[in-house]
Write a protein that holds these residues in place. Structure first.
Motif, mmCIF file in Angstrom:
data_model
loop_
_atom_site.group_PDB
_atom_site.id
_atom_site.type_symbol
_atom_site.label_atom_id
_atom_site.label_comp_id
_atom_site.label_asym_id
_atom_site.label_seq_id
_atom_site.Cartn_x
_atom_site.Cartn_y
_atom_site.Cartn_z
ATOM 1 N N UNK A 356 0.829 -1.208 0.000
ATOM 2 C CA UNK A 356 0.000 0.000 0.000
ATOM 3 C C UNK A 356 0.863 1.256 0.000
ATOM 4 N N UNK A 357 2.007 1.218 0.687
ATOM 5 C CA UNK A 357 2.898 2.390 0.682
ATOM 6 C C UNK A 357 3.416 2.669 -0.726
ATOM 7 N N UNK A 358 3.789 1.601 -1.458
ATOM 8 C CA UNK A 358 4.250 1.815 -2.831
ATOM 9 C C UNK A 358 3.087 2.258 -3.713
ATOM 10 N N UNK A 359 1.869 1.822 -3.377
ATOM 11 C CA UNK A 359 0.709 2.315 -4.106
ATOM 12 C C UNK A 359 0.507 3.811 -3.908
ATOM 13 N N UNK A 360 0.655 4.277 -2.655
ATOM 14 C CA UNK A 360 0.585 5.715 -2.398
ATOM 15 C C UNK A 360 1.702 6.454 -3.145
ATOM 16 N N UNK A 361 2.878 5.847 -3.156
ATOM 17 C CA UNK A 361 3.996 6.470 -3.869
ATOM 18 C C UNK A 361 3.687 6.619 -5.356
ATOM 19 N N UNK A 362 3.100 5.582 -5.960
ATOM 20 C CA UNK A 362 2.758 5.651 -7.379
ATOM 21 C C UNK A 362 1.650 6.666 -7.642
ATOM 22 N N UNK A 363 0.731 6.827 -6.682
ATOM 23 C CA UNK A 363 -0.273 7.887 -6.803
ATOM 24 C C UNK A 363 0.399 9.255 -6.795
ATOM 25 N N UNK A 364 1.417 9.435 -5.941
ATOM 26 C CA UNK A 364 2.134 10.701 -5.865
ATOM 27 C C UNK A 364 2.983 10.963 -7.113
ATOM 28 N N UNK A 365 3.245 9.919 -7.877
ATOM 29 C CA UNK A 365 3.950 10.086 -9.144
ATOM 30 C C UNK A 365 2.962 10.392 -10.262
ATOM 31 N N UNK A 366 1.940 9.547 -10.403
ATOM 32 C CA UNK A 366 1.062 9.624 -11.563
ATOM 33 C C UNK A 366 0.072 10.779 -11.480
ATOM 34 N N UNK A 367 -0.464 11.071 -10.274
ATOM 35 C CA UNK A 367 -1.411 12.170 -10.151
ATOM 36 C C UNK A 367 -0.800 13.515 -10.536
ATOM 37 N N UNK A 368 0.294 13.933 -9.899
ATOM 38 C CA UNK A 368 0.954 15.182 -10.310
ATOM 39 C C UNK A 368 1.465 15.136 -11.748
#
Length: 483
Positions: A356-368
């Motif tokens: 889940x932490x890496x999922x949040x990290x990928x959200x912080x990459x793809x969203x911005x």
């Protein structure tokens, strides 16, 4: 013979750390094949949503289904990894890729109109990419010792950028021999190889949270990881820093080619971005060999500042040589930045929360990244009429970025550079981020459940580097350019 003796006698001779590192290398290479195959699909058919859609509404819809699924599904996909295990999720996502490519082969053989089926295939690819990357990235610290994590994370940027750089060459060579449907079949073969590799690997299984049985919804599990990240001082500023840099990387991906192409043509564009890829490759190799930077907070801040300065220099004047050197330095610094972010999360997040932490990290990459792409499409295109297409109308703008075609795109790049510099200045004031290295490590490899990990993963586990992962600690990742 005792039970312990019986277990010892059935152990394989290669069950120590070297075997786990070999597993990591095989896993990484197999998943690179899947990512590379997915990247080739859009190149085979040269899909450009900016050229295909005249309607703004249709363009927005296509943009959302191509890029939004990965961003917003990543935290949920990470929860699936933590719930069902890395191996199962990797197999499921790879089989999904294979079925998706098979459907595209059927569409091609039936000779039906391709545009919307291709967009549907790419949207499904984006959905499958979320669990695939969450599983791959969160498996790294299960296989690699803590002291080698920076080495393992060094080539992370190459995982996706290589497809963008080498993909056109591979597709061009393949299309001289086979038809497009033949290239898709070759992609299917690559995914089959990846599936077979994953089937042979023993990936350790992480024990569930103590309260996992009480949780019934994926959403509750995602929220529990957000609480865990907040309880580890310094991790949220790291993710915020990543979001800012990711936004500017998207701006660079869109404005950079337009900037160079406007005054140097296709040849200059190839030189500049090939130089950037080489800089990323060389920097990754240096990190693999040296295992540096050792201080992750210093590496994060330094890489962000170097990226901002290099981007500022690249935008200042329309000179291919200067831009090539700046691209070499800028993209090399992004490799350092991403490796440091990955290593912080791998070493400071409890093993039960890593997916889940890496999922949040990928959200912080793809969203911005989507925000940055939108800025390029709107602000960048709008500035063309204000600044001038073939020459700069304002002496002030000319003094800032030079006088040549495409300098409106240089202004967008310069704005991105200033934004990153401001973000570096702001996050450097965070005491928690500066001291993130001092946060106690929670090395996932020390928290494995030997009974559930299988024969090769059940032995020779390293001693715990920090408190048990199940105990809450006290507070202490190309937008198509318009041509």
């Amino acid at each position: 013979m005792s039970t312990a003796d019986a277990e010892t006698s059935t152990r394989r001779p290669d069950t120590g750390p070297p075997a786990r590192i070999r597993t990591f290398v095989l896993l990484w290479c197999s998943q690179w094949l899947v990512v590379f195959a997915a990247a080739l699909t859009v190149l085979v058919f040269r899909l450009d949503i900016f050229a295909e859609f005249d309607s703004l509404a249709a363009l927005i819809f296509a943009f959302l289904i191509l890029f939004a699924p990965f961003a917003f599904l990543s935290p949920l996909a990470g929860a699936l990894v933590d719930r069902y295990g890395h191996r199962r999720v990797l197999l499921a996502s790879s089989i999904g890729y294979l079925i998706n490519l098979g459907a595209l082969v059927v569409v091609l053989l039936l000779d039906v109109p391709l545009l919307w089926p291709l967009i549907a295939v790419l949207a499904i690819d984006a959905i499958l990419k979320a669990p695939q990357l969450a599983a791959l990235e969160s498996a790294v610290p299960l296989l690699v010792p803590r002291q080698h994590l920076i080495r393992a994370n060094a080539p992370r940027m190459l995982l996706t950028v290589t497809g963008v750089v080498l993909g056109p060459l591979v597709v061009a060579l393949a299309l001289t021999v086979v038809a497009p449907v033949g290239v898709i079949l070759l992609e299917c073969a690559a995914v089959v190889v990846a599936i077979l590799v994953v089937l042979t690997l023993d990936i350790p299984v992480v024990p569930k949270d103590a309260d996992a049985a009480a949780r019934r919804s994926i959403g509750a599990e995602v929220l529990s990881t957000w609480s865990h990240l907040r309880s580890r001082p310094g991790l949220l500023p790291v993710l915020g820093f990543l979001a800012g840099v990711s936004c500017v990387i998207a701006i660079l991906e869109g404005a950079g080619p337009e900037n160079v192409f406007s005054f140097a043509g296709e040849g200059g564009t190839v030189i500049v971005f090939a130089s950037g890829w080489v800089g990323m490759l060389i920097t990754s190799i240096i990190m693999i060999v040296t295992g540096r930077p050792r201080r992750l907070a210093r590496g994060l801040l330094s890489a962000g500042l170097v990226f901002a300065v290099a981007l500022l220099v690249a935008a200042a004047r329309p000179n291919v040589a200067v831009m090539a050197v700046a691209a070499f330095i800028a993209l090399g610094s992004t490799a350092v930045f991403i490796a440091c972010v990955q290593t912080v999360l791998h070493s400071k997040v409890a093993s039960q929360h890593l997916g889940r932490a890496m999922g949040f990290k990928n959200l912080m990459v793809a969203g911005p990244h989507m925000i940055g792409s939108t800025i390029v499409v709107t602000v960048g295109a709008g500035l063309v009429t204000v600044v001038g297409r073939d020459e700069v109308r304002s002496p002030g703008v000319s003094a800032l970025v030079g006088d040549a075609p495409g300098r409106s795109w240089a202004l967008v790049m310069m704005g991105g550079a200033v934004f990153v510099a401001v973000v570096v200045a702001l996050v450097s004031r965070s005491v928690h981020l500066r001291r993130v290295d001092d946060l106690p490590d929670v090395t996932p490899g020390a928290q494995l459940d030997p009974a559930s990990a299988g024969p090769s993963a059940s032995v020779d586990l390293p001693a715990a580097a920090g408190p048990p992962a199940s105990v809450d600690l006290p507070a202490a990742a190309p937008t198509p350019a318009r041509r």
